[in-house]
Motif scaffolding. Structure first.
Motif, short mmCIF file in Angstrom:
data_model
loop_
_atom_site.label_atom_id
_atom_site.label_comp_id
_atom_site.label_asym_id
_atom_site.label_seq_id
_atom_site.Cartn_x
_atom_site.Cartn_y
_atom_site.Cartn_z
N TYR A 59 0.85 -1.19 0.00
CA TYR A 59 0.00 0.00 0.00
C TYR A 59 0.89 1.24 0.00
O TYR A 59 1.86 1.34 0.76
CB TYR A 59 -0.90 0.01 1.23
CG TYR A 59 -2.04 -0.97 1.18
CD1 TYR A 59 -3.18 -0.69 0.44
CD2 TYR A 59 -1.97 -2.17 1.88
CE1 TYR A 59 -4.24 -1.58 0.40
CE2 TYR A 59 -3.03 -3.08 1.84
CZ TYR A 59 -4.16 -2.78 1.10
OH TYR A 59 -5.20 -3.67 1.05
N ASN A 60 0.52 2.21 -0.84
CA ASN A 60 1.28 3.47 -0.89
C ASN A 60 1.27 4.19 0.46
O ASN A 60 2.28 4.76 0.89
CB ASN A 60 0.70 4.40 -1.95
CG ASN A 60 0.80 3.83 -3.34
OD1 ASN A 60 1.66 3.01 -3.62
ND2 ASN A 60 -0.09 4.24 -4.23
N SER A 61 0.14 4.18 1.12
CA SER A 61 -0.03 5.01 2.31
C SER A 61 0.76 4.49 3.50
O SER A 61 1.32 5.28 4.28
CB SER A 61 -1.52 5.09 2.68
OG SER A 61 -2.03 3.77 2.88
N SER A 62 0.83 3.18 3.66
CA SER A 62 1.45 2.62 4.86
C SER A 62 2.72 1.83 4.60
O SER A 62 3.50 1.58 5.52
CB SER A 62 0.44 1.70 5.57
OG SER A 62 0.15 0.57 4.74
N GLY A 63 2.92 1.42 3.36
CA GLY A 63 4.05 0.53 3.07
C GLY A 63 3.80 -0.90 3.46
O GLY A 63 4.68 -1.75 3.32
N GLU A 64 2.60 -1.20 3.96
CA GLU A 64 2.27 -2.57 4.36
C GLU A 64 1.97 -3.41 3.13
O GLU A 64 1.48 -2.92 2.10
CB GLU A 64 1.05 -2.57 5.29
CG GLU A 64 1.27 -1.85 6.61
CD GLU A 64 2.29 -2.56 7.49
OE1 GLU A 64 2.31 -3.81 7.48
OE2 GLU A 64 3.07 -1.86 8.17
N LEU A 65 2.25 -4.71 3.26
CA LEU A 65 1.99 -5.62 2.16
C LEU A 65 0.49 -5.83 1.98
O LEU A 65 -0.28 -5.90 2.95
CB LEU A 65 2.65 -6.97 2.43
CG LEU A 65 4.18 -7.00 2.29
CD1 LEU A 65 4.76 -8.23 2.97
CD2 LEU A 65 4.57 -6.99 0.81
N LEU A 66 0.08 -5.95 0.72
CA LEU A 66 -1.31 -6.24 0.41
C LEU A 66 -1.69 -7.64 0.88
O LEU A 66 -2.79 -7.86 1.39
CB LEU A 66 -1.54 -6.12 -1.10
CG LEU A 66 -2.90 -6.56 -1.64
CD1 LEU A 66 -4.00 -5.60 -1.17
CD2 LEU A 66 -2.88 -6.65 -3.17
N LEU A 67 -0.78 -8.59 0.70
CA LEU A 67 -1.00 -9.99 1.05
C LEU A 67 0.22 -10.50 1.81
O LEU A 67 1.30 -9.89 1.75
CB LEU A 67 -1.20 -10.83 -0.22
CG LEU A 67 -2.48 -10.56 -1.03
CD1 LEU A 67 -2.37 -11.23 -2.40
CD2 LEU A 67 -3.71 -11.05 -0.29
N PRO A 68 0.11 -11.62 2.51
CA PRO A 68 1.31 -12.23 3.10
C PRO A 68 2.36 -12.45 2.02
O PRO A 68 2.02 -12.78 0.88
CB PRO A 68 0.80 -13.55 3.68
CG PRO A 68 -0.65 -13.33 3.91
CD PRO A 68 -1.10 -12.41 2.82
N PRO A 69 3.63 -12.31 2.36
CA PRO A 69 4.67 -12.45 1.33
C PRO A 69 4.96 -13.89 0.95
O PRO A 69 5.53 -14.14 -0.11
CB PRO A 69 5.90 -11.81 1.98
CG PRO A 69 5.67 -11.99 3.46
CD PRO A 69 4.18 -11.87 3.66
N TYR A 70 4.59 -14.82 1.82
CA TYR A 70 4.89 -16.23 1.54
C TYR A 70 3.90 -17.11 2.28
O TYR A 70 3.16 -16.67 3.17
CB TYR A 70 6.32 -16.59 1.95
CG TYR A 70 6.68 -16.21 3.37
CD1 TYR A 70 6.20 -16.93 4.46
CD2 TYR A 70 7.50 -15.11 3.62
CE1 TYR A 70 6.52 -16.57 5.76
CE2 TYR A 70 7.82 -14.73 4.91
CZ TYR A 70 7.32 -15.47 5.98
OH TYR A 70 7.63 -15.11 7.26
N THR A 71 3.92 -18.37 1.90
CA THR A 71 3.17 -19.42 2.58
C THR A 71 4.15 -20.54 2.89
O THR A 71 4.97 -20.90 2.03
CB THR A 71 2.04 -19.96 1.69
OG1 THR A 71 1.13 -18.91 1.42
CG2 THR A 71 1.32 -21.11 2.38
N THR B 129 1.83 -0.01 -4.79
CA THR B 129 3.14 0.04 -5.46
C THR B 129 3.60 -1.39 -5.69
O THR B 129 3.47 -2.24 -4.80
CB THR B 129 4.17 0.79 -4.61
OG1 THR B 129 3.77 2.16 -4.48
CG2 THR B 129 5.56 0.73 -5.25
N PHE B 130 4.13 -1.63 -6.88
CA PHE B 130 4.63 -2.96 -7.24
C PHE B 130 6.15 -2.90 -7.26
O PHE B 130 6.75 -2.28 -8.16
CB PHE B 130 4.06 -3.39 -8.59
CG PHE B 130 2.57 -3.65 -8.54
CD1 PHE B 130 2.07 -4.94 -8.51
CD2 PHE B 130 1.67 -2.58 -8.51
CE1 PHE B 130 0.71 -5.18 -8.45
CE2 PHE B 130 0.30 -2.81 -8.45
CZ PHE B 130 -0.18 -4.11 -8.42
N LEU B 131 6.77 -3.53 -6.28
CA LEU B 131 8.22 -3.45 -6.11
C LEU B 131 8.93 -4.47 -6.99
O LEU B 131 8.32 -5.40 -7.53
CB LEU B 131 8.57 -3.72 -4.64
CG LEU B 131 7.91 -2.80 -3.60
CD1 LEU B 131 8.24 -3.29 -2.20
CD2 LEU B 131 8.35 -1.36 -3.81
#
Length: 747
Positions: A174-186, A218-220
């Motif tokens: 998310y642009n506003s918080s820098g938090e991930l939209l989804l978990p990065p891994y499973t 944002t797509f890193l």
């Protein structure tokens, strides 16, 4: 902190203490069945090798047959993006809930009041693709988490339960918080060994989906994001890493297990080359191609990379061996399986999956099967030689008619299916236009229109997606420099005025700069109209039946006439010459190279000067090593177009060689001597001899130092005293000799 995140992301099926107590030395086998770019292809409408493929029942049997052999506890279903979106109408009309319910059949989840019962019990892992963002973030999360929200569709299971797949995406924040939209891994535990599945989606997503749907994200960089998660998990003792990457490449397809001597192209090659040396497998997608190869990661360790076409045309059957001691993947291979409907496992469709499909068809058929017209011709997205598509002509005309705008414009890729001879149904409309876009109008000046047309050749995103148009014509010359290729733009036979404003019917994706058409972003907003599919349906109903859509020449490619060479002066030269050439002909335009060719020998001109369209000059140096003979002349434009005049220039030999001296001029018999022979006209490949009476001794190791100097050696036999002649012979057999030039005395 990392353990807290593991719990936050719902990753609880792992006991690291249990892993550390593992004592067995036997490798643990793991099977991954990967289906990329499914795109809601729940029916068997696609063909491979002239045979139908896919369909939920047949695909389910192919997958469960493998699960039954490998074991559900050692099998994982992997979905590397574009599971939904650009879907068949049967799935798309129900917001792709049928597709996600299908993959729920594999999870073994029996919680809640399930309309469709599991057919096996193995984990399902997934990442998002660009098409998961075809609608807004709220709808994406509803698809994953469940619920009906404000949808107005009928639901096969009500309320919709969500997806049982574990979704991950390490590079979307998310642009506003820098938090991930989804978990990065499973993390999935296989016989107490943890295996991490890290998701990532192509960074091009903002350029190929509607701006409004991803404006808050944002797509890193994919590789950087994946490596960050690998480092975090390595600190917890994980070493088995599988990446679900919605980005890909291409490769020539083959049957069987992974080969090591194959060539892969595309972005996936660069991404893999930057991945941590602990990454073992990359399950790719996005490019809809075949991939089954080993590519090196940053540690120059082979990574297994797969991709199995698209639209249910294939799946990757991946076999891994995991070492319990190192917790690393030590062996890996894969094959790409085509799920034919009419052979092998496809002839035994799974009944529960088939029931899901039948229920879907029954629910959607009233919307899909209504006949709105018919045609006796193919109406296709394919472009003709000029770049025009008669199907895009139909679509853009419908948009312009609906919005009553001056012009219409849309990007290629917006239409996803052709119209074939026969009845045209509402289902075909949804198949062609699966995105549910509203038509809008924007206002642009004539100059802005020219600039956006020029962008067809200067973009780096979706470079094969040209523009299709309505209400105007343009001509172009793609051999001219980029940004100077549009020759004319006219409307009803009158040139477009650069300063005048024109209304254009389009879709918000293109209007927001999609596919790299950034000039569209400076357009002025107009009004919003109906859905594109409704517009097209209504428009087709107004047209005569059978429907005929002919190419009308609204896009015209101006082809440069062929280069014709009529002469060259002078028409001959010799090795070592420096010449000034004049070449005559017609249709000379921005000439880039001039060359002479003969039997693999190539001589290139320099200092080109274009006098006019019929004459040019250049300088030409004929290397001393050039082959003798008759050369072809080639004149080439920057776009590769060439004119050739055969057998037009002669490289002649120099005058016969002349020998003037030999040093030393004397030697003793019975010895080897090295000599320097001087003269003129020596050519590469020249030979030297000494002669007396009827005896000839050939020189050894001749070396041409210049066209005036030759070195070589002679072996002088005993008893050969006297005055010897020296001779030299060029490769063209012209020779010369110097009489009594070498005195030989006996020892």
């Amino acid at each position: 902190m990392l353990l807290i995140l593991l719990l936050t992301w719902g990753i609880t099926g792992i006991s690291f203490a249990e892993v550390s107590s593992q004592n067995t030395d036997q490798p643990v086998n793991l099977t991954i069945l990967a289906i990329n770019d499914f795109h809601g292809q729940i029916t068997s409408g696609k063909m491979v090798n002239n045979s139908p493929v896919g369909g939920l029942g047949s695909l389910a049997t192919y997958l469960t047959d493998v699960v039954n052999v490998s074991g559900a506890n050692r099998t994982i279903i992997a979905l590397p993006g574009d599971i939904t979106g650009a879907s068949t109408p049967e799935s798309g009309l129900l917001l792709d809930e049928p597709t996600l319910l299908f993959y729920n059949l594999f999870s073994g989840n029996t919680s809640g009041n399930r309309t469709y019962q599991p057919i096996t019990s193995c984990p399902v892992v997934a990442t998002v693709g660009n098409h998961e963002f075809d609608r807004n973030i709220s709808e994406l999360m509803r698809k994953i988490e469940g619920g009906n929200a404000d949808t107005t569709i009928p639901h096969l299971q009500d309320p919709y339960p969500g997806s049982d797949a574990s979704f991950s995406a390490s590079n979307v924040i998310y642009n506003s918080s820098g938090e991930l939209l989804l978990p990065p891994y499973t993390i999935k535990t296989i016989d107490t060994i943890p295996v991490a599945f890290i998701g990532a989606v192509t960074t091009s997503t903002p350029s190929i989906v509607s701006h409004d749907n991803v404006k808050d994200l944002t797509f890193l960089d994919e590789a950087d994001s994946i490596n960050k998660q690998v480092k975090d998990l390595q600190r917890l003792g994980l070493h088995a890493f599988v990446v679900l990457l919605h980005e890909g490449g291409s490769q020539s397809p083959y049957d069987g297990q992974t080969k090591s001597d194959t060539q892969v192209t595309g972005r996936v090659v660069d991404i893999v080359s930057r991945l941590d040396s602990d990454v073992d497998v990359v399950i790719s997608g996005h490019t809809h191609n075949f991939t089954n190869a080993f590519l090196p990661n940053a540690g120059n360790i082979s990574v297994l990379v797969t991709q199995a076409y698209s639209y249910s045309k294939g799946f990757a059957n991946i076999s891994l061996a995991v070492d319990p001691a190192s917790r690393d993947i030590t062996w890996k291979t894969a094959s790409i399986i085509v799920p034919y409907t009419n052979r092998d496992s496809g002839t035994r469709p799974n009944q529960e999956a088939a029931r899901l499909l039948n229920d879907t068809i029954n629910l959607t058929s009233p919307l899909i099967n209504t006949v709105i017209s018919s045609t006796q011709m193919n109406i296709s997205v394919a472009r003709d030689a000029d770049g025009e598509s008669n199907l895009y002509d139909l679509v853009t005309d419908s948009m312009r008619y609906t919005m009553q705008s001056d012009l219409g414009m849309i990007n290629e890729g917006a239409v996803r299916a052709d119209i074939y001879p026969g009845n045209i149904t509402t289902g075909k409309m949804y198949e062609m236009l699966p995105f549910g876009n509203n038509i809008i109008t924007v206002n642009m000046t004539g100059e802005q229109i020219r600039l956006v047309l020029e962008q067809q050749w200067n973009r780096t995103v979706a470079t094969d997606h040209m523009l299709q148009i309505s209400g105007f014509n343009y001509t172009y010359d793609d051999s001219k420099p980029v940004n100077s290729r549009i020759l004319s733009i006219s409307r009803n036979g009158t040139p477009i005025e650069p300063a005048r404003w024109y209304s254009i019917a389009t879709v918000s994706y293109l209007a927001s700069g999609g596919d790299g058409y950034t000039v569209m972003k400076i357009s002025q907003p107009g009004v919003t109209g109906p859905l594109d599919v409704d517009s097209l349906t209504s428009y087709i109903k107004l047209l005569p039946t059978p429907l005929v859509i002919n190419y009308d020449g609204r896009i015209v490619r101006v082809v440069d006439p062929d280069i014709v060479i009529s002469g060259i002066h002078p028409g001959e030269g010799s090795p070592g010459d420096n010449l000034q050439l004049t070449i005559t002909g017609r249709n000379f335009n921005n000439i880039s190279t001039i060359s002479l060719q003969h039997e693999g020998s190539r001589i290139t001109g320099d200092n080109l000067t274009l006098l006019n369209s019929t004459a040019l000059t250049c300088s030409l140096r004929i290397p001393i090593t050039s082959l003798l003979g008759i050369y072809n002349l080639s004149v080439t434009n920057p776009d590769g177009k060439a004119g050739i005049l055969a057998d037009t220039f002669m490289v002649r030999p120099l005058s016969p060689p002349v020998v003037t001296t030999i040093r030393p001029g004397s030697a003793r018999s019975g010895n080897d001597i090295s000599v320097i022979i001087q003269g003129n006209g020596f050519l590469p490949g020249i030979n030297a001899d000494i002669e007396k009476d009827e005896m000839t001794i050939s020189g050894k190791h001749p070396a041409l130092l210049s066209n005036q100097t030759l070195s070589c050696s002679f072996s002088i036999p005993t008893g050969s005293a006297g005055m010897w002649n020296v001779s030299v012979t060029n490769p063209d057999m012209q020779s010369s000799h110097l009489a009594e030039a070498l005195r030989i005395t006996d020892s």
